[in-house]
Enzyme design. Structure first.
Site, PDB file in Angstrom:
ATOM      1  N   HIS A  70       0.831  -1.224   0.000  1.00  0.00           N
ATOM      2  CA  HIS A  70       0.000   0.000   0.000  1.00  0.00           C
ATOM      3  C   HIS A  70       0.857   1.262   0.000  1.00  0.00           C
ATOM      4  CE1 HIS A  70       0.197  -0.918   4.396  1.00  0.00           C
ATOM      5  NE2 HIS A  70       0.223   0.376   4.536  1.00  0.00           N
ATOM      6  N   CYS A 109     -31.333  -3.112  -7.732  1.00  0.00           N
ATOM      7  CA  CYS A 109     -32.449  -3.779  -7.049  1.00  0.00           C
ATOM      8  C   CYS A 109     -33.782  -3.520  -7.736  1.00  0.00           C
ATOM      9  CB  CYS A 109     -32.523  -3.279  -5.617  1.00  0.00           C
ATOM     10  SG  CYS A 109     -32.662  -1.490  -5.541  1.00  0.00           S
TER      11      CYS A 109
END
Ligand code: PCO
Length: 198
Positions: free
Chosen positions: A86, A171
């Site tokens: 990172h 959805c």
């Protein structure tokens, strides 16, 4: 070297380096398209959270783009002195783009949490370098007061928001919260990076 020669010296020129990251929203199905768009003008490295991988077809990513995941962070470190992924990615990048930014990752970033590769990069980010986010979530989540409060926190830190759009969601609901179109995200960042947004 004369001023004229310096102006013609392209040896230091390189493509902008973009760290393109996805978190776990259904909108990560568009990550391949985003990746191809950015690869046309930038050097791209991709970062994906575990949940985003559920929606990303790895074969859809541009060929020369390496995809970094949480496993890579641990498997690439064996002993003191080895690179910490990172930190390496944070140093490498000129810009970071998080698209999609899920409600969960937004909350974590706003709170300073860092429990995966993506959030560790953000927690180590140098805010002198631009960082863009394109949120994607259900309308109920987008309109929930948590969102405004988290966006306010990250905007104070210097994040640039690429706002979501209103359309049919995963959805079946219709409303705001869909990720901005990949072409819109790509153009917004490209114009800023190449300093053409005026
Ligand atoms: C869940 N979440 C979502 C995520 C935001 N939606 C979008 C678009 C996609 C289709 O064009 C899914 C990419 O609607 O970004 O829908 C809803 S319960």
């Amino acid at each position: 070297m004369s001023e004229r020669e310096a102006a013609l010296d392209y040896t230091d020129m390189r493509k902008p380096r973009i760290l393109l990251a996805a978190s776990g929203s259904v909108a990560a199905i568009k990550f391949g398209s985003l990746c191809h768009g950015f690869s046309e003008w930038a050097e791209v490295k991709a970062v994906a959270t575990k949940s985003s991988l559920h929606f990303i077809d790895k074969a859809s990513l541009a060929k020369d783009v390496v995809l970094y995941t949480d496993e890579y962070e641990w498997s690439s470190w064996k002993k003191i002195g080895d690179n910490v992924l990172h930190i390496e990615l944070r140093k490498w990048a000129d810009n970071m783009v998080i698209a999609p930014l899920s409600a969960n990752t937004l909350g974590k970033i706003a709170g300073g949490f860092c429990d995966n590769l993506l959030t560790c990069i953000v927690r180590a980010w140098d805010f002198n370098k631009p960082i863009y986010v394109a949120p994607a979530m259900n309308t109920f989540m987008w309109e929930n007061p948590f969102t405004e409060s988290h966006l306010e926190s990250i905007s104070k830190l210097g994040f640039t928001l690429i706002p979501p759009i209103t359309k049919r969601l995963a959805c079946g609901d219709y409303g705001n919260g869909a990720m901005a179109e990949p072409s819109m995200i790509n153009n917004t960042v490209r114009l800023k990076v190449l300093n053409l947004d005026h």
